[in-house]
Motif scaffolding. Structure first.
Motif, short mmCIF file in Angstrom:
data_model
loop_
_atom_site.label_atom_id
_atom_site.label_comp_id
_atom_site.label_asym_id
_atom_site.label_seq_id
_atom_site.Cartn_x
_atom_site.Cartn_y
_atom_site.Cartn_z
N ILE A 142 51.27 46.71 24.10
CA ILE A 142 49.93 46.14 24.26
C ILE A 142 49.97 44.69 23.83
O ILE A 142 50.48 44.35 22.77
N LYS A 143 49.43 43.84 24.66
CA LYS A 143 49.40 42.41 24.40
C LYS A 143 48.03 42.06 23.80
O LYS A 143 47.00 42.58 24.25
N VAL A 144 48.01 41.19 22.82
CA VAL A 144 46.76 40.76 22.20
C VAL A 144 46.35 39.43 22.82
O VAL A 144 47.17 38.52 22.94
N VAL A 145 45.08 39.36 23.24
CA VAL A 145 44.52 38.12 23.79
C VAL A 145 43.44 37.63 22.83
O VAL A 145 42.80 38.44 22.16
N PRO A 146 43.23 36.32 22.73
CA PRO A 146 42.26 35.80 21.77
C PRO A 146 40.85 36.33 21.96
O PRO A 146 40.15 36.63 20.99
N ASP A 147 40.40 36.48 23.21
CA ASP A 147 39.03 36.88 23.51
C ASP A 147 39.02 37.64 24.83
O ASP A 147 39.39 37.09 25.87
N ALA A 148 38.61 38.89 24.80
CA ALA A 148 38.64 39.73 26.00
C ALA A 148 37.75 39.19 27.11
O ALA A 148 38.13 39.22 28.29
N HIS A 149 36.59 38.67 26.75
CA HIS A 149 35.69 38.17 27.78
C HIS A 149 36.25 36.93 28.46
O HIS A 149 36.17 36.80 29.69
N VAL A 150 36.85 36.06 27.70
CA VAL A 150 37.50 34.89 28.29
C VAL A 150 38.64 35.35 29.19
O VAL A 150 38.85 34.81 30.28
N ARG A 151 39.38 36.37 28.75
CA ARG A 151 40.48 36.90 29.56
C ARG A 151 39.97 37.44 30.90
O ARG A 151 40.58 37.22 31.95
N LEU A 152 38.84 38.12 30.88
CA LEU A 152 38.27 38.64 32.12
C LEU A 152 37.89 37.50 33.06
O LEU A 152 38.15 37.58 34.27
N PHE A 153 37.30 36.43 32.53
CA PHE A 153 36.98 35.26 33.36
C PHE A 153 38.26 34.64 33.91
O PHE A 153 38.31 34.20 35.06
N GLU A 154 39.30 34.59 33.08
CA GLU A 154 40.58 34.04 33.53
C GLU A 154 41.15 34.86 34.69
O GLU A 154 41.59 34.30 35.70
N LEU A 155 41.13 36.17 34.54
CA LEU A 155 41.65 37.04 35.60
C LEU A 155 40.84 36.87 36.88
O LEU A 155 41.40 36.84 37.98
N GLN A 156 39.54 36.75 36.73
CA GLN A 156 38.69 36.54 37.91
C GLN A 156 39.04 35.21 38.58
O GLN A 156 39.16 35.14 39.80
N ALA A 157 39.24 34.16 37.79
CA ALA A 157 39.60 32.86 38.34
C ALA A 157 40.98 32.89 39.04
O ALA A 157 41.21 32.13 39.98
N LEU A 158 41.83 33.80 38.57
CA LEU A 158 43.16 33.95 39.19
C LEU A 158 43.12 34.81 40.45
O LEU A 158 44.14 35.04 41.08
N GLY A 159 41.93 35.28 40.82
CA GLY A 159 41.77 36.04 42.05
C GLY A 159 41.93 37.55 41.93
O GLY A 159 42.06 38.24 42.94
N TYR A 160 41.91 38.05 40.72
CA TYR A 160 42.01 39.50 40.53
C TYR A 160 40.76 40.19 41.05
O TYR A 160 39.65 39.65 40.95
N ASN A 161 40.94 41.38 41.60
CA ASN A 161 39.82 42.28 41.84
C ASN A 161 39.49 42.86 40.49
O ASN A 161 40.34 43.52 39.87
N LEU A 162 38.28 42.66 40.01
CA LEU A 162 37.94 42.95 38.63
C LEU A 162 36.67 43.77 38.55
O LEU A 162 35.68 43.46 39.22
N ILE A 163 36.71 44.81 37.70
CA ILE A 163 35.51 45.55 37.38
C ILE A 163 35.48 45.77 35.87
O ILE A 163 36.51 45.77 35.20
N VAL A 164 34.29 45.93 35.35
CA VAL A 164 34.08 46.27 33.95
C VAL A 164 33.34 47.58 33.93
O VAL A 164 32.28 47.71 34.55
N ILE A 165 33.90 48.57 33.23
CA ILE A 165 33.26 49.89 33.19
C ILE A 165 32.93 50.27 31.76
O ILE A 165 33.46 49.75 30.85
#
Length: 148
Positions: A125-148
């Motif tokens: 498991i990788k630790v990221v500084p902030d999960a919400h920022v990571r989700l925005f980053e993934l979205q900016a990278l073009g990921y298909n993203l959902i939050v459940i």
């Protein structure tokens, strides 16, 4: 006697429904797979145990159905991080789910807040500084993203 037979029929039907539903839902329709294959990066954000297990299930469903996956990431935050510690059921569940191609990340803010150390987490498991920022980053990278 007729009432008992009806009761037994309904009882057996109720017991078998979850198995029938599972059999129907462990794969994705071919036409949907074709659509999903237009992108190969997926991410799911979760903040609860049930959602985390659903994310693992979705990854497996994608694999079973032939969805082409370049990257698949599960991003975890919130109180569920307490249940990732060594010796917990969820820790053991995640260890059993370790598969190549699946990245699991957890929020450092949540770890700090709930006093969970990196060493307590399942391997990989990788630790990221902030999960919400990571989700925005993934979205900016073009990921298909959902939050459940």
């Amino acid at each position: 006697m007729k009432g008992f037979k009806n009761f037994m029929f309904l009882f057996i039907l109720m017991l078998s429904m979850p198995m029938m539903l599972q059999a129907q839902t462990d794969r994705i329709e071919k036409s949907t797979v074709e659509t999903l294959n237009k992108s190969d990066n997926f991410a799911i954000g979760v903040s609860g145990e049930r959602q985390l297990k659903s994310a693992y299930s979705m990854y497996q469903k994608f694999q079973n159905s032939g969805v082409k996956l370049k990257r698949f990431e599960i991003v975890i935050w919130g109180a569920v991080v307490k249940d990732l510690k060594k010796g917990t059921e969820l820790h053991d569940y995640i260890k059993a789910q370790e598969v190549k191609g699946l990245q699991v990340t957890v929020c450092q803010i949540a770890l700090d807040y709930f006093d969970v150390s990196k060493e307590d987490l399942p391997y990989g498991i990788k630790v990221v500084p902030d999960a919400h920022v990571r989700l925005f980053e993934l979205q900016a990278l073009g990921y298909n993203l959902i939050v459940i």
